[in-house]
Design an enzyme around this catalytic site. Structure first.
Site, PDB file in Angstrom:
ATOM      1  N   HIS A 108       0.825  -1.221   0.000  1.00  0.00           N
ATOM      2  CA  HIS A 108       0.000   0.000   0.000  1.00  0.00           C
ATOM      3  C   HIS A 108       0.852   1.261   0.000  1.00  0.00           C
ATOM      4  O   HIS A 108       0.325   2.358  -0.024  1.00  0.00           O
ATOM      5  CB  HIS A 108      -0.943   0.014   1.205  1.00  0.00           C
ATOM      6  N   ASP A 147      -2.498 -10.492  -2.787  1.00  0.00           N
ATOM      7  CA  ASP A 147      -3.081 -10.074  -1.515  1.00  0.00           C
ATOM      8  C   ASP A 147      -4.558  -9.773  -1.751  1.00  0.00           C
ATOM      9  O   ASP A 147      -4.950  -9.371  -2.843  1.00  0.00           O
ATOM     10  CB  ASP A 147      -2.346  -8.819  -1.036  1.00  0.00           C
ATOM     11  N   HIS A 149      -6.257  -7.403  -0.665  1.00  0.00           N
ATOM     12  CA  HIS A 149      -6.463  -5.965  -0.856  1.00  0.00           C
ATOM     13  C   HIS A 149      -5.766  -5.510  -2.121  1.00  0.00           C
ATOM     14  O   HIS A 149      -4.712  -6.031  -2.477  1.00  0.00           O
ATOM     15  CB  HIS A 149      -5.904  -5.189   0.333  1.00  0.00           C
ATOM     16  N   ASP A 236      -4.421 -13.031   2.947  1.00  0.00           N
ATOM     17  CA  ASP A 236      -5.719 -12.712   3.515  1.00  0.00           C
ATOM     18  C   ASP A 236      -6.872 -13.135   2.612  1.00  0.00           C
ATOM     19  O   ASP A 236      -8.019 -12.802   2.864  1.00  0.00           O
ATOM     20  CB  ASP A 236      -5.797 -11.221   3.854  1.00  0.00           C
TER      21      ASP A 236
END
Lengths: 447, 562
Positions: A108, A147, A149, A236
């Site tokens: 991120h 991931d 996200h 995740d």
């Protein structure tokens, strides 16, 4: 024998708070599981040891504002350094592939960094990629971000780069942080189509995930023919993850790894630290090492049901059709303070959720038919009075873009000398591996 | 360390070629003897060496310490009691992904990484196993090792109980008593210990009786791979592997002078092999992983040492004008009446050492020099042999230095001494050491030193070895269990979920218990900083996982007077 490297930097003394998902405990049970299985005694496994990433490697890729001394980078620099050590071993052909099990994560963290967001400050994979390009001359790099996200930071860093293919598979941004990564985000004006976002519905499961890889991601990789494939291996997607609902199993992760066949995998998120991480990490490592992972099974049961494959195929068709209908659109304008030349321009803002502040960016790229184009990012946060600037001359820049970048940096810092208009101006001359920072009152620091 | 300096200590070091014995009166060498090692009769060899010291009956000896190759040889020569291995692996990596030097059988049952039961042991399956084992031999030896048993020994104990109920004569051992995480190494260590227990017990009993018959009442100790000593009664058989290289390292500490730098490479050249290790800041460096021996990867804590199959009595052959030092020996060197040319003959012929008959050495050299047998060419050959040997040792040291860099202790040392990167000076010991000093200095380009007692250093090291031990705690306050890695002791934790001073109290209690048992000062411990991991359930911290260890480090009582 083909060696698989394992880099273990669990940052056992670093956390964002003792009950924060990104805490000391996060890799503790993974370490227990891997060590107990005897993974380190597999003949093909080699263990590497981390280093602190040099500031030059960091600033070649990310602009740390107002300056690197003003941010707490210690644990992040070791996580990034771990990726670099692994990259060096891979480039020197000492290893066939490797898995950097490091924290804190990085995907991120974008081109400009004012603080921590989404638990990330430094982008481990991006720093690794630019290290491989500058030190070993690799030209084409692919990143597959698995991931759950959206890898918005990595996307941001390579948005204008036609030589980096960035693919992110993630849970639909309408249902999850950071709320981006839609199929119409396809890259900047000079790198259109080199960013591929594949948002997927909650409950996708192993079959859907693998279907998407086989039908969209692998053909795209095949077409791009990268020199290096990096996997941002977030964990995740696991069905027990507390933050997401993708419903993938540990064995599913083994299959994902087998299909993507990354040269280097770097751990990203994944906060189901007991019910997912030990098993997912084991499956990924075994898949990389060419070992059977079919006996890896987590003790818990799945919580929610999968989306049916029939529905998922329809979803894929629709998504693909939507993506193919996109056309590149960018505002172009003549900018007075950027040598009065024509630039493609976009304004946007970035929210730093960890510390809770907003950054506004004006991003300019020089439209160029020959290279990624000079990039200028004017960045401002409310807590800080100064505007800070990143000037990037990309790898393999054409001579005009190279010249333009140098001139912009020169003229901005000269002008700022008198007007104090900008606080810091970073020159990221990737083409010549010349990284320098102009700072008000301090002058130029060369990294 | 405050330690009673006993007046008379005996050190016996069993080497591949010779067995040395020394008698130390405080820090002075009062007597020394060297006898040939009979590898098929090690007990007799030890006793011959002891008797050679010609001590009066009932001499007031305070301590006898032996370093022995007994178990190392038993494992390498596969003289092991037939032993069965039962594993409780559960899900995970396939067992056959690893190379198992022995067969195993897998049982039902599974624990997770915090020792919580995922799947129970199947009673009927274990009963069946017991019947199968007692059919093979009613007194079968069985090692039972479960995945994560080091976190919770309940399933191992359960299987043992069912086995014994069905077949009471089975001899069992359990994996949780052996070190930390790594089921593979725990299993092989437990297996080996059980499989060489009889051999060791016979040696220990024989030694004890023979020493008592000679009227000595001194405690008998054995030197372990980690350089510590343990009373004969307390030692676990496999802990004695590689006690020879440990003696080399301690010997170097005991024999090198005050002016030796704090960090150096130790090279102990014996008759058949050369052991190499590293002293960092006056402390021998341990290997982060356990010792490997004869295809078995173990959890045995050992010094980071390496053996090269080359020594003063190794056979030398010349092929196509190339000197080759073979990895075996064929008895004594020519200069002492042996059949084959050896590096010792080269040293003898060149007059560097005063061992054996120079004429016989010349004959040996001449046999490998069929064309030109002038004294010049024999000298040249002798010199070439020493060059080759020194070069091999230098190469091995450089290789090892690369490997050592990956050891955690080395890394800490590097952080503390960034200016001093490798290229350590060398301490050379062992019988052939004086003969190699000059050539090794030249080949390695390093400072090389050697003691005046190089042939005896290992026995001196054994005699002066300090008792050493560690206690590593792993505590999970949420699951409510603690465990000590070195002993396998496991217990229920009833203290607070986030303890701090309680940890110190627990460690003090555990360390005091052991220190008292060994007659050591009760407070001279190296205390590592503990790791505290907050354990979170949902969004609140519910307890901690705590890890760390305290040590009484290995070392020596003092340097011998020169």
């Amino acid at each position: 024998m083909k060696k698989t490297a394992l880099m273990f930097f669990p940052a056992f003394d670093w956390s964002l708070g003792s009950t924060h998902p990104e805490r000391e405990e996060r890799l503790l049970y993974t370490q227990e599981q891997l060590f107990e299985e005897g993974v380190m005694d597999l003949p093909q496994i080699v263990q590497l040891n981390p280093i602190v990433a040099p500031l030059k490697a960091v600033c070649r890729t990310q602009a740390i504002f107002p300056s690197s001394e003003e941010q707490d980078l210690e644990a992040h620099r070791i996580a990034a350094g771990s990726a670099l050590v692994m990259g060096d071993a891979w480039a020197r052909q000492e290893i066939h592939n490797g898995f950097a099990l490091v924290r804190p994560p990085g995907h991120h963290a974008g081109a400009v960094v004012w603080g921590n967001r989404g638990f990330c400050t430094l982008n481990n994979e991006a720093i690794l990629i630019n290290h491989l390009r500058s030190q070993y001359g690799y030209r084409k790099i692919a990143v597959v971000d698995t991931d759950v996200h959206h890898g918005d930071g990595t996307q941001n860093i390579f948005w204008h780069d036609p030589n980096v293919l960035f693919i992110s598979l993630h849970q639909d941004g309408r249902t999850l942080y950071p709320g981006s990564g839609f199929v119409d985000e396809l890259g900047g004006v000079n790198a259109w189509g080199q960013t591929l976002n594949i948002p997927m519905p909650p409950g996708t499961g192993d079959d859907g995930y693998l279907y998407m890889l086989e039908h969209w991601v692998l053909p795209k990789l095949q077409e791009f023919q990268p020199d290096v494939v990096i996997n941002s291996a977030g964990q995740d997607n696991h069905y027990s993850d507390p933050l997401a609902r993708m419903n993938v199993s540990a064995r599913g992760y083994g299959q994902i790894t087998e299909l993507v066949r990354p040269d280097i995998a770097v751990l990203e998120g994944g906060y189901s630290i007991e019910t997912a991480l030990p098993y997912v990490n084991l499956a990924i490592l075994l898949a990389l090492a060419g070992e059977d992972y079919s006996q890896v099974q987590e003790p818990s049961n799945r919580r929610h049901t999968d989306v049916s494959l029939k529905d998922f195929k329809q979803y894929y068709q629709d998504l693909r059709a939507k993506q193919e209908s996109q056309r590149v659109t960018w505002d172009k304008e003549r900018v007075k303070h950027l040598l009065n030349q024509e630039w493609a321009h976009e304004d946007y803002s970035v929210y730093y959720d960890t510390e809770g502040f907003q950054e506004t960016r004006q991003e300019y790229v020089r439209p160029c038919a020959y290279c990624g184009g000079t990039v200028v990012i004017m960045s401002k946060v409310r807590l800080h009075s100064d505007v800070c600037v990143l000037v990037r001359i990309p790898f393999l820049a054409c001579e005009t873009c190279r010249r333009t970048g140098l001139d912009v940096w020169q003229s901005l810092s000269e002008r700022s000398q008198e007007s104090h208009r900008y606080g810091s101006i970073l020159l990221q001359n990737q083409a010549d591996d010349d990284i320098r920072l102009w700072k008000r009152y301090e002058g130029v620091t060369k990294f | 360390m405050i330690h009673r300096m006993t007046s008379l200590r005996i050190g016996i070091d069993v080497g591949g070629t010779f067995t040395d014995a020394v008698l130390l009166d405080c820090l002075n060498v009062a007597a020394e003897q060297k006898v040939p090692t009979r590898s098929d009769a090690l007990l007799e060899t030890v006793l011959t060496a002891l008797d050679a010291l010609r001590l009066p009956r009932d001499a007031a000896i305070d301590q006898i310490t032996v370093s022995t190759t007994l178990i190392t040889n038993a494992i390498l020569q596969k003289r092991l009691t037939p032993t069965e291995l039962l594993l409780i692996p559960g899900y995970g990596m396939r067992l056959d992904a690893l190379a198992w030097p022995v067969p195993y059988r897998a049982l039902q049952g599974q624990l997770d990484f915090r020792g919580r039961e995922i799947a129970a042991v199947e009673t009927t399956e274990v009963q069946e196993e017991a019947r199968r084992l007692s059919l093979i031999n009613p007194c079968s030896s069985v090692a039972i090792v479960g995945k994560f048993s080091h976190r919770n020994n309940a399933q191992e104990l359960g299987v043992e109980q069912i086995l014994k109920k069905t077949a009471p004569q089975l001899r069992t051992t359990l994996g949780h008593r052996w070190g930390g995480a790594n089921i593979y190494r725990r299993a092989l260590t437990a297996y080996l210990n059980l499989a060489c227990q009889d051999e060791f017990a016979a040696f220990a009993d024989g030694l004890r009786q023979a020493v008592r018959q000679r009227g000595f009442t001194a405690p008998l100790q054995i030197l372990k791979a980690d350089g510590g000593v343990l009373p004969l009664e307390d030692i676990r058989a496999v802990d004695t592997v590689y006690s020879g290289p440990a003696a080399s390292m301690l010997g170097a500490l005991a024999d090198s002078g005050e002016d030796m730098p704090d960090s150096y490479v130790v090279i102990d050249v014996g008759g058949t092999s050369t052991d190499m290790g590293l002293i960092l800041d006056r402390v021998p460096m341990w290997s982060a992983k356990g010792a490997k021996i004869g295809g078995f990867s173990t959890q045995i804590r050992a010094m980071a040492v390496r053996s090269l199959a080359m020594g003063g009595d190794s056979v030398v052959q010349v092929e196509d004008g190339q000197v080759r030092i073979q990895p075996y020996r064929a008895g004594l060197p020519c200069c002492r009446g042996g059949p084959e040319l050896t590096p010792t003959d080269a040293m003898c012929y060149l007059g560097i050492v005063a061992i054996g008959d120079q004429n016989k050495a010349a004959e040996g050299l001449a046999r490998q020099c069929p064309v030109d047998q002038t004294p010049e060419s024999l000298s040249a050959l002798a010199q070439e042999i020493l060059n080759v040997m020194s070069q091999k040792i230098t190469d091995a040291v450089m290789d090892l230095e690369r490997e050592w860099r990956d050891e955690p202790t080395y890394k800490i040392w590097q952080v503390l001494h960034p200016q001093q990167q490798g290229n350590f000076p060398i301490w050379l010991s062992g019988g052939p050491a004086p003969g190699l000093l000059r050539d090794l200095t030249r080949q390695s380009g390093r400072a090389v030193r050697s003691g005046t007692r190089s042939g005896l250093a290992n026995a001196i090291g054994a005699a002066l070895a300090r008792p050493a031990f560690s206690r590593t705690l792993h505590l999970d306050t949420v699951v409510g269990r603690y465990r000590i890695a070195e002993t396998g002791e496991q217990g229920v934790w009833q203290g607070s979920p986030r303890p701090h001073k309680e940890i110190t109290r627990l460690m003090e209690e555990i360390m005091t218990r052991e220190s008292e048992r060994r007659g050591l000062a009760p407070d001279d411990w190296q205390k590592e900083v503990f790791d505290f991991f907050p354990v979170v359930d949902g969004y609140s911290a519910v307890g901690q996982v705590v890890r760390g260890s305290w040590h009484v480090p290995a070392g020596i009582m003092g340097r011998v007077n020169q």
